[in-house]
Design a protein around this motif. Structure first.
Motif: not given
Length: 270
Positions: A192-197
């Motif tokens: 999953r994406k978390e901000n830019d990560f």
């Protein structure tokens, strides 16, 4: 450039419209007026982001090789000393009915040596090649999963910029689930994406990991077996600034989160 009125090459990071930073090499030449004053700077910019990332990875690899020299000699020589000690006792005929117990110690110690030597071979190769883009779905060791365990994945179309030994990360995560999970019947890999990560998650439904051991499992030598697997996982990932933590709940299963920075992942399909 302005003071010396000479051309120069400058390496710097530039901010892109999408919010990412990339390394550029700027070849800058000052333009002078009739009085010799700098009135304009002309230049050409070259994208050197990949080169910089490779340079950083190689610097980290040098640190790995330095550590390798120290860990191996000491550990293997200690194991060899144990073997020679028990063999000397056997030669003197000191061992009695408990000889089989001592022989078992010798065999197990020798196996430890084999494991450590194999580890040094792998560790020596770590970082010796440039990182590359690797399709995440292809490095999941599906053929190593026992038939009584269900493996499900939701990671299609994701590529990770990592060391070529990236696949060993997931071999060791699987090994950890099988060796220490005890009651594992399901393993799930997702992202999953978390901000830019990008967060890649490996989780099982085993016994989990005690709170006080969540960081220790990544230390070399910690654990019931050789204590090298999870240490190697973190080392491989660190070469391209990827991190890993364990945040599962003891009693419900282990849960590893692999945190991939913006420049080290991409999607090959919408």
């Amino acid at each position: 450039i302005i003071v010396k009125k000479e051309k120069a090459v400058v390496e710097c990071r530039l901010l892109y419209k999408d919010g990412s930073w990339k390394w550029h090499s700027l070849n800058v030449i000052p333009v002078l007026d009739e009085e010799g004053n700098v009135v304009l700077l002309q230049g050409i910019s070259h994208d050197i982001n990949e080169r910089k990332r490779n340079e950083d990875a190689l610097k980290k690899a040098n640190r790995q090789l330095s550590l390798l020299t120290g860990i191996t000699r000491h550990d293997i020589l200690n194991k060899v000393s144990i073997i020679f000690g028990f063999l000397e006792l056997m030669e003197k005929g000191i061992l009695d009915q408990s000889a089989m117990e001592y022989l078992s110690i010798i065999v197990n110690t020798t196996r430890d040596i084999q494991t450590q030597i194999e580890f040094t071979r792998i560790y020596e190769e770590l970082g010796s090649h440039e990182p590359l883009w690797i399709l995440l779905d292809l490095v999941i060791p599906r053929n190593q999963v026992p038939s009584d365990i269900i493996l499900s994945t939701d990671i299609a179309g994701i590529e990770i910029f990592a060391d070529p030994m990236f696949e060993k990360v997931f071999f060791n995560l699987l090994d950890n689930s099988l060796r220490h999970g005890m009651t594992v019947s399901e393993i799930r890999v997702s992202a999953r994406k978390e901000n830019d990560f990008l967060i890649v998650i490996w989780e099982d439904n085993g016994v989990g990991i005690a709170e006080k051991e969540k960081e220790k499992i990544f230390h070399r030598g910690f654990g019931k077996n050789n204590g090298l697997g999870m240490f190697l996982v973190r080392e491989i990932l660190s070469l391209t600034d990827i991190t890993i933590t364990e945040n599962g709940k003891q009693g419900t299963g282990a849960r590893f989160e692999i945190r991939v920075p913006y420049q080290s992942y991409r999607f090959t399909m919408p």
